[in-house]
Scaffold this motif. Structure first.
Motif, PDB file in Angstrom:
ATOM      1  N   ALA A  44       6.110 140.665 -44.878  1.00 38.19           N
ATOM      2  CA  ALA A  44       6.559 139.422 -44.655  1.00 38.19           C
ATOM      3  C   ALA A  44       8.284 139.590 -44.409  1.00 38.19           C
ATOM      4  O   ALA A  44       8.587 138.734 -43.758  1.00 38.19           O
ATOM      5  CB  ALA A  44       6.239 138.694 -46.027  1.00 38.19           C
ATOM      6  N   THR A  45       8.865 140.690 -44.851  1.00 40.24           N
ATOM      7  CA  THR A  45      10.161 140.997 -44.588  1.00 40.24           C
ATOM      8  C   THR A  45      10.487 141.449 -43.208  1.00 40.24           C
ATOM      9  O   THR A  45      11.232 141.103 -42.542  1.00 40.24           O
ATOM     10  CB  THR A  45      10.804 141.807 -45.661  1.00 40.24           C
ATOM     11  N   LEU A  46       9.563 142.357 -42.868  1.00 36.81           N
ATOM     12  CA  LEU A  46       9.752 143.233 -41.592  1.00 36.81           C
ATOM     13  C   LEU A  46       9.219 142.174 -40.291  1.00 36.81           C
ATOM     14  O   LEU A  46       9.764 142.698 -39.366  1.00 36.81           O
ATOM     15  CB  LEU A  46       9.036 144.307 -41.804  1.00 36.81           C
ATOM     16  N   ILE A  47       8.193 141.457 -40.571  1.00 36.02           N
ATOM     17  CA  ILE A  47       7.823 140.689 -39.569  1.00 36.02           C
ATOM     18  C   ILE A  47       8.038 139.121 -39.891  1.00 36.02           C
ATOM     19  O   ILE A  47       7.226 138.521 -40.293  1.00 36.02           O
ATOM     20  CB  ILE A  47       6.297 141.021 -39.232  1.00 36.02           C
ATOM     21  N   PRO A  48       8.941 138.567 -39.325  1.00 32.83           N
ATOM     22  CA  PRO A  48       9.362 137.226 -39.696  1.00 32.83           C
ATOM     23  C   PRO A  48       8.413 136.271 -38.870  1.00 32.83           C
ATOM     24  O   PRO A  48       8.014 136.730 -37.655  1.00 32.83           O
ATOM     25  CB  PRO A  48      10.789 137.025 -39.403  1.00 32.83           C
ATOM     26  N   ASN A  49       8.197 135.126 -39.576  1.00 29.42           N
ATOM     27  CA  ASN A  49       7.185 134.143 -38.948  1.00 29.42           C
ATOM     28  C   ASN A  49       8.004 133.385 -37.650  1.00 29.42           C
ATOM     29  O   ASN A  49       8.258 132.344 -37.963  1.00 29.42           O
ATOM     30  CB  ASN A  49       6.658 133.252 -39.982  1.00 29.42           C
ATOM     31  N   ASP A  50       8.380 133.968 -36.693  1.00 29.17           N
ATOM     32  CA  ASP A  50       9.435 133.509 -35.648  1.00 29.17           C
ATOM     33  C   ASP A  50       8.680 133.623 -34.359  1.00 29.17           C
ATOM     34  O   ASP A  50       8.313 134.823 -33.895  1.00 29.17           O
ATOM     35  CB  ASP A  50      10.766 134.359 -35.710  1.00 29.17           C
ATOM     36  N   PRO A  51       8.510 132.697 -33.441  1.00 27.50           N
ATOM     37  CA  PRO A  51       7.887 132.894 -32.251  1.00 27.50           C
ATOM     38  C   PRO A  51       8.739 133.285 -31.134  1.00 27.50           C
ATOM     39  O   PRO A  51       8.315 133.513 -30.193  1.00 27.50           O
ATOM     40  CB  PRO A  51       7.468 131.213 -32.006  1.00 27.50           C
ATOM     41  N   PRO A  66       2.724 140.754 -24.605  1.00 29.84           N
ATOM     42  CA  PRO A  66       3.696 140.729 -25.914  1.00 29.84           C
ATOM     43  C   PRO A  66       3.307 139.876 -26.986  1.00 29.84           C
ATOM     44  O   PRO A  66       2.348 138.751 -26.831  1.00 29.84           O
ATOM     45  CB  PRO A  66       4.928 140.311 -25.328  1.00 29.84           C
ATOM     46  N   ILE A  67       3.399 140.372 -28.186  1.00 32.61           N
ATOM     47  CA  ILE A  67       3.202 139.443 -29.242  1.00 32.61           C
ATOM     48  C   ILE A  67       4.530 139.429 -30.218  1.00 32.61           C
ATOM     49  O   ILE A  67       5.429 140.004 -29.947  1.00 32.61           O
ATOM     50  CB  ILE A  67       2.157 140.107 -30.203  1.00 32.61           C
ATOM     51  N   THR A  68       4.467 138.150 -30.930  1.00 32.31           N
ATOM     52  CA  THR A  68       5.571 137.812 -31.611  1.00 32.31           C
ATOM     53  C   THR A  68       5.632 137.721 -33.206  1.00 32.31           C
ATOM     54  O   THR A  68       4.343 138.056 -33.638  1.00 32.31           O
ATOM     55  CB  THR A  68       6.074 136.422 -31.335  1.00 32.31           C
ATOM     56  N   GLY A  69       6.471 137.877 -33.753  1.00 34.98           N
ATOM     57  CA  GLY A  69       6.221 138.018 -35.303  1.00 34.98           C
ATOM     58  C   GLY A  69       5.358 136.618 -35.840  1.00 34.98           C
ATOM     59  O   GLY A  69       4.502 136.743 -36.701  1.00 34.98           O
ATOM     60  N   ALA A  70       5.650 135.485 -34.959  1.00 36.86           N
ATOM     61  CA  ALA A  70       4.657 134.279 -35.398  1.00 36.86           C
ATOM     62  C   ALA A  70       3.345 134.647 -35.092  1.00 36.86           C
ATOM     63  O   ALA A  70       2.065 134.218 -35.759  1.00 36.86           O
ATOM     64  CB  ALA A  70       5.136 133.140 -34.623  1.00 36.86           C
ATOM     65  N   ASP A  71       2.850 135.476 -33.877  1.00 38.41           N
ATOM     66  CA  ASP A  71       1.453 136.056 -33.658  1.00 38.41           C
ATOM     67  C   ASP A  71       0.775 136.701 -34.881  1.00 38.41           C
ATOM     68  O   ASP A  71      -0.086 136.555 -35.279  1.00 38.41           O
ATOM     69  CB  ASP A  71       1.513 136.624 -32.452  1.00 38.41           C
TER      70      ASP A  71
END
Length: 104
Positions: A44-51, A66-71
């Protein structure tokens, strides 16, 4: 009710019903580990929910999307939803595990 002895029905169960139960049980095993691993590794800290935060994993050069933190966070949400469906009040994992021959 009479036993099911029709060769076509028996073949269908052996070739399709039981293998499907095996596959569902195996995927359930992976899905059930995912939220625990996410939490224990501090994702949760390393992969923010950010598109807009791309995961730089080599996909730009190897042809993968490519994938994002939101993905990644969406996959966590999906795992939690599937677990709730499988094990909730109307969950069907008991039936899956009864039918499965090679669940894990």
């Amino acid at each position: 009710m009479a036993d099911i002895t029709d060769p076509g029905a028996v073949l269908f169960c052996n070739k399709l019903v039981r293998p499907l139960a095996d596959a569902v049980a195996q995927v359930y095993g992976s899905i059930s580990l995912f939220p625990n691993l996410w939490e224990s590794k501090g994702m949760a800290t390393l992969i923010p929910n950010d598109p807009t935060a791309n995961v730089i994993d080599g996909s730009a050069t190897d042809g993968r999307t490519p994938i994002t933190g939101a993905d990644a966070n969406a996959m966590l949400a999906l795992a939690n939803a599937l677990l709730a469906m499988a094990t909730g009040a109307n969950g069907q994992m008991g039936t899956v595990l009864k039918v499965a021959v090679n669940p894990g």
